[in-house]
Design an enzyme around this catalytic site. Sequence first.
Site, PDB file in Angstrom:
ATOM      1  N   ARG A  21       0.795  -1.373  -0.094  1.00 51.31           N
ATOM      2  CA  ARG A  21      -0.045   0.155   0.082  1.00 51.31           C
ATOM      3  C   ARG A  21       0.895   1.227   0.013  1.00 51.31           C
ATOM      4  O   ARG A  21       1.288   1.651   1.017  1.00 51.31           O
ATOM      5  CB  ARG A  21      -0.871  -0.108   1.153  1.00 51.31           C
ATOM      6  CG  ARG A  21      -1.854   1.229   1.341  1.00 51.31           C
ATOM      7  CD  ARG A  21      -2.874   0.812   2.452  1.00 51.31           C
ATOM      8  NE  ARG A  21      -3.822   1.831   2.413  1.00 51.31           N
ATOM      9  CZ  ARG A  21      -3.835   3.004   2.934  1.00 51.31           C
ATOM     10  NH1 ARG A  21      -2.717   3.234   3.666  1.00 51.31           N
ATOM     11  NH2 ARG A  21      -4.671   3.903   2.984  1.00 51.31           N
ATOM     12  N   SER A  72     -12.749  -3.657  -0.167  1.00 53.76           N
ATOM     13  CA  SER A  72     -13.297  -2.688   1.155  1.00 53.76           C
ATOM     14  C   SER A  72     -14.739  -2.483   0.941  1.00 53.76           C
ATOM     15  O   SER A  72     -14.905  -1.796   0.221  1.00 53.76           O
ATOM     16  CB  SER A  72     -12.400  -1.713   1.496  1.00 53.76           C
ATOM     17  OG  SER A  72     -10.832  -1.790   1.641  1.00 53.76           O
ATOM     18  N   LYS A 116      -5.271   5.443   9.463  1.00 53.69           N
ATOM     19  CA  LYS A 116      -6.105   5.739   8.386  1.00 53.69           C
ATOM     20  C   LYS A 116      -7.318   6.901   9.078  1.00 53.69           C
ATOM     21  O   LYS A 116      -8.458   6.112   9.299  1.00 53.69           O
ATOM     22  CB  LYS A 116      -6.588   5.015   7.581  1.00 53.69           C
ATOM     23  CG  LYS A 116      -7.330   5.206   6.195  1.00 53.69           C
ATOM     24  CD  LYS A 116      -7.402   4.121   5.227  1.00 53.69           C
ATOM     25  CE  LYS A 116      -7.883   4.516   4.031  1.00 53.69           C
ATOM     26  NZ  LYS A 116      -9.021   4.010   3.463  1.00 53.69           N
TER      27      LYS A 116
HETATM   28  N1  TZP Z   1      -8.175   0.625   5.725  1.00 56.24           N
HETATM   29  C1  TZP Z   1      -8.782   0.832   6.678  1.00 56.24           C
HETATM   30  S1  TZP Z   1      -8.290   1.017   8.405  1.00 56.24           S
HETATM   31  C2  TZP Z   1      -6.682   1.151   7.775  1.00 56.24           C
HETATM   32  C3  TZP Z   1      -6.866   0.770   6.226  1.00 56.24           C
HETATM   33  C4  TZP Z   1      -5.776   0.604   5.130  1.00 56.24           C
HETATM   34  C5  TZP Z   1      -5.448   1.273   8.415  1.00 56.24           C
HETATM   35  C6  TZP Z   1      -5.148   0.074   9.494  1.00 56.24           C
HETATM   36  O1  TZP Z   1      -4.028   0.470  10.220  1.00 56.24           O
HETATM   37  P1  TZP Z   1      -3.642   0.189  11.520  1.00 56.24           P
HETATM   38  O2  TZP Z   1      -2.317   0.580  11.966  1.00 56.24           O
HETATM   39  O3  TZP Z   1      -3.489  -1.564  11.240  1.00 56.24           O
HETATM   40  O4  TZP Z   1      -4.725   0.352  12.200  1.00 56.24           O
END
Ligand code: TZP
Length: 214
Positions: free
Chosen positions: A41, A109, A137
């Site tokens: 990503r 998603s 995020k």
């Molecule tokens: N999509 C939804 S939450 C997220 C993504 C890419 C980030 C998740 O990151 P983390 O650090 O595991 O909470």
Amino acid sequence: MIDPRALGVYVVTSSAFGPGRDHRTVTHAAIDGGATAVQLRAPELDDDALLPLASELATTCRDAGVLFVVNDRLEVALGSGASGVHLGQDGDPHEARRRLGADRVLGVSVGGADEAVAAERAGADYLGVTVWSTPTKPDAEPRGLAGLGDVVEITALPVVGIGGIFATNATLVLEAGAAGVAVISAVAAAADPVGATRDLVAIVERFRAGAFRR
Ligand code: TZP
């Protein structure tokens, strides 16, 4: 069709956690720790920069027997030999399915049951649901364990939980019906990324052993 076991510990890379935690390093740590899937990503890289990195990591993951998915960037996924692509809600899963063919993996998603049904109809192989809010995020809308459970209930596809998942709460996500846990900071920001991956793998394996006894 994807083997749901391939989604058990799904490590998503990020460049947000400093130089020692770049996409390549996190991918290698994930593999060494026994992760079953890696998602590259890298919104900060344009396609020209992303393609060679994706090609390298696709080979690394293939050699290790680990599923390798590129986030959002269908052209890069197709050109790199990745196992597939993971699309957010802005992506076009119909086009992705058509271009990927039957053998490559399409993850999508979804925010709830309606989106899950639409993604399944479009040809998704697995779905992702944001479980908890996360500084990684901040714009991701958390659906909670109940939202995750609603998606699991409505779809025949395997579902991974993402967002705020660590070794401390991963079992709750599995108990809600997820096939796996997708994590960024639990591995990329860990003092010991290989050890953090191993801990998640142990949790998933322990859960599955229990689930099989039931
Ligand atoms: N999509 C939804 S939450 C997220 C993504 C890419 C980030 C998740 O990151 P983390 O650090 O595991 O909470």
